[in-house]
Design an enzyme around this catalytic site. Sequence first.
Site, PDB file in Angstrom:
ATOM      1  N   ARG A  46      10.924   5.694   0.545  1.00 36.07           N
ATOM      2  CA  ARG A  46       9.934   6.600  -0.037  1.00 36.07           C
ATOM      3  C   ARG A  46       8.744   6.713   0.918  1.00 36.07           C
ATOM      4  O   ARG A  46       8.673   6.013   1.922  1.00 36.07           O
ATOM      5  CB  ARG A  46       9.506   6.190  -1.458  1.00 36.07           C
ATOM      6  CG  ARG A  46       9.481   4.747  -1.813  1.00 36.07           C
ATOM      7  CD  ARG A  46       8.452   3.917  -1.127  1.00 36.07           C
ATOM      8  NE  ARG A  46       7.136   4.511  -1.171  1.00 36.07           N
ATOM      9  CZ  ARG A  46       6.178   4.259  -0.318  1.00 36.07           C
ATOM     10  NH1 ARG A  46       6.373   3.411   0.688  1.00 36.07           N
ATOM     11  NH2 ARG A  46       5.012   4.827  -0.405  1.00 36.07           N
ATOM     12  N   GLY A  47       7.820   7.606   0.560  1.00 34.61           N
ATOM     13  CA  GLY A  47       6.708   7.900   1.470  1.00 34.61           C
ATOM     14  C   GLY A  47       7.060   9.170   2.244  1.00 34.61           C
ATOM     15  O   GLY A  47       8.192   9.310   2.723  1.00 34.61           O
ATOM     16  N   ALA A  48       6.088  10.074   2.343  1.00 37.10           N
ATOM     17  CA  ALA A  48       6.385  11.422   2.849  1.00 37.10           C
ATOM     18  C   ALA A  48       7.081  11.435   4.219  1.00 37.10           C
ATOM     19  O   ALA A  48       8.171  12.002   4.360  1.00 37.10           O
ATOM     20  CB  ALA A  48       5.095  12.248   2.863  1.00 37.10           C
ATOM     21  N   ARG A  89      13.658  15.242  -3.553  1.00 37.58           N
ATOM     22  CA  ARG A  89      12.305  15.084  -4.104  1.00 37.58           C
ATOM     23  C   ARG A  89      11.493  16.339  -3.742  1.00 37.58           C
ATOM     24  O   ARG A  89      11.579  16.825  -2.619  1.00 37.58           O
ATOM     25  CB  ARG A  89      11.624  13.811  -3.552  1.00 37.58           C
ATOM     26  CG  ARG A  89      12.346  12.530  -3.986  1.00 37.58           C
ATOM     27  CD  ARG A  89      11.526  11.288  -3.674  1.00 37.58           C
ATOM     28  NE  ARG A  89      10.381  11.165  -4.559  1.00 37.58           N
ATOM     29  CZ  ARG A  89       9.379  10.293  -4.366  1.00 37.58           C
ATOM     30  NH1 ARG A  89       9.397   9.507  -3.306  1.00 37.58           N
ATOM     31  NH2 ARG A  89       8.371  10.213  -5.203  1.00 37.58           N
ATOM     32  N   ASP A 237       1.022  13.600   0.594  1.00 35.64           N
ATOM     33  CA  ASP A 237       2.408  14.087   0.520  1.00 35.64           C
ATOM     34  C   ASP A 237       2.510  15.559   0.873  1.00 35.64           C
ATOM     35  O   ASP A 237       3.537  16.021   1.359  1.00 35.64           O
ATOM     36  CB  ASP A 237       2.988  13.838  -0.870  1.00 35.64           C
ATOM     37  CG  ASP A 237       3.245  12.353  -1.047  1.00 35.64           C
ATOM     38  OD1 ASP A 237       2.307  11.634  -1.439  1.00 35.64           O
ATOM     39  OD2 ASP A 237       4.360  11.913  -0.721  1.00 35.64           O
ATOM     40  N   LYS A 248      -0.173  10.304  -4.268  1.00 34.41           N
ATOM     41  CA  LYS A 248       0.254   9.512  -5.430  1.00 34.41           C
ATOM     42  C   LYS A 248      -0.710   9.673  -6.605  1.00 34.41           C
ATOM     43  O   LYS A 248      -1.926   9.688  -6.428  1.00 34.41           O
ATOM     44  CB  LYS A 248       0.351   8.047  -4.995  1.00 34.41           C
ATOM     45  CG  LYS A 248       0.765   7.059  -6.048  1.00 34.41           C
ATOM     46  CD  LYS A 248       2.069   7.400  -6.732  1.00 34.41           C
ATOM     47  CE  LYS A 248       3.222   7.579  -5.772  1.00 34.41           C
ATOM     48  NZ  LYS A 248       4.402   8.226  -6.400  1.00 34.41           N
TER      49      LYS A 248
HETATM   50  O1  MRU Z   1       6.348   8.342  -4.551  1.00 34.76           O
HETATM   51  P1  MRU Z   1       6.109   7.797  -3.163  1.00 34.76           P
HETATM   52  O2  MRU Z   1       6.085   6.312  -3.100  1.00 34.76           O
HETATM   53  O3  MRU Z   1       7.052   8.423  -2.168  1.00 34.76           O
HETATM   54  O4  MRU Z   1       4.650   8.309  -2.812  1.00 34.76           O
HETATM   55  C1  MRU Z   1       4.100   7.998  -1.561  1.00 34.76           C
HETATM   56  C2  MRU Z   1       2.705   8.442  -1.423  1.00 34.76           C
HETATM   57  O5  MRU Z   1       2.132   9.047  -2.287  1.00 34.76           O
HETATM   58  C3  MRU Z   1       2.058   8.140  -0.109  1.00 34.76           C
HETATM   59  O6  MRU Z   1       0.688   7.948  -0.264  1.00 34.76           O
HETATM   60  C4  MRU Z   1       2.272   9.336   0.822  1.00 34.76           C
HETATM   61  O7  MRU Z   1       3.616   9.669   0.893  1.00 34.76           O
HETATM   62  C5  MRU Z   1       1.750   9.078   2.181  1.00 34.76           C
HETATM   63  S1  MRU Z   1       2.841   8.124   3.134  1.00 34.76           S
HETATM   64  C6  MRU Z   1       2.274   7.958   4.688  1.00 34.76           C
END
Ligand code: MRU
Length: 352
Positions: A46-48, A89, A237, A248
């Site tokens: 996970r994470g963008a 997603r 994101d 988030k």
């Molecule tokens: O739902 P997630 O865990 O994928 O959400 C991640 C976030 O909101 C992070 O802050 C965002 O992707 C930045 S990652 C460098």
Amino acid sequence: MKFKTIEWKGDHIRLLDQRKLPQEIRYLDCRDSSSVAEAIRSMAIRGAPAIGVAAAMGIALAANKIQTCRSEDFRKSVNHVCNQMRATRPTAVNLFWAIDRMKRILAQVHSCGIDETRTNLEKEAIRIYKEDIGVNRKIGENGKILIHNGETVLTHCNAGGLATAGYGTALGVIQAAWAEGKRFRVLVDETRPLLQGARLTAWELVQQKIPTMILTDNMAGCLMKKGEINLVLVGADRIARNGDTANKIGTYSLAVLSRWHHLPFYVAAPTSTIDIALIKGKDIPIEERGPEEVTHFRGKQVTPKGVKVFNPAFDVTPHFLIQGIITEKGIIRKPFHKNLRKIFAIPNFKEA
Ligand code: MRU
């Protein structure tokens, strides 16, 4: 402990399963595109930026396994995998950005042939991976001036090495400041319901011996009022071209609190997170996840049975609450609609 969030292994992709952290360090070997798509959907990764890299690698993996000698059949099959990845997603734009890069390579199959396209897709996926690490290091270098000795930085969710190909965005800034010898502490919101802050960000920071304290999601205001927070630094994101930022759930509340307490609120993100086609944040699709993420904790129900749940994974912080966006191209300041336009060299688009 050093970790690798994602690795290209030729015939498979190895992911650190983030659902198990920090209790279990378990790797997931994905041998086909469906298992990569499932890993993204179920948030094993996970994470963008990280999901963009995973999707690109998943497409390259599928391309290597498709058996046909007709380039149109190959194009259709890989395109099908691209669509499979797109459906995982909806919010983080890095996912779509990476898939579009892979599709541009795929489009050359009629002139290059299947074998060369397979090779080029693999190279592109590895390039996306490597570029992301380089970009994050630049974000860190560009943002580190914002952190001063003796200060306290608050972050939300996980925007670290785990959320990217490596190093991280908001945590990249924190690491770069720390590596320069600045000494400060980091407060980490636990980030309900999946605890990306408490489980993942804290895990990363503790490994680096950066003083870290976890807060529950409702504590920030109280600490800001006491003067115990100097800077709020989060990832993103998707950023619309007027600077409105999806991140988030809970990020918007932090931005409002920061404004009330006159604290700087910064977003750290690569330019691949900027959706320049999108005029305003209200058009960002917000993912809603299943109720069990809220009703259950580690497999056990903690709420009354049958109660309704609202579980959006992200919220949108309006641009006017954001002091600056730290990118690999420098810190972008207001007015965002003008300064983002410069970064993308787009003349005269309609302002939001
Ligand atoms: O739902 P997630 O865990 O994928 O959400 C991640 C976030 O909101 C992070 O802050 C965002 O992707 C930045 S990652 C460098």
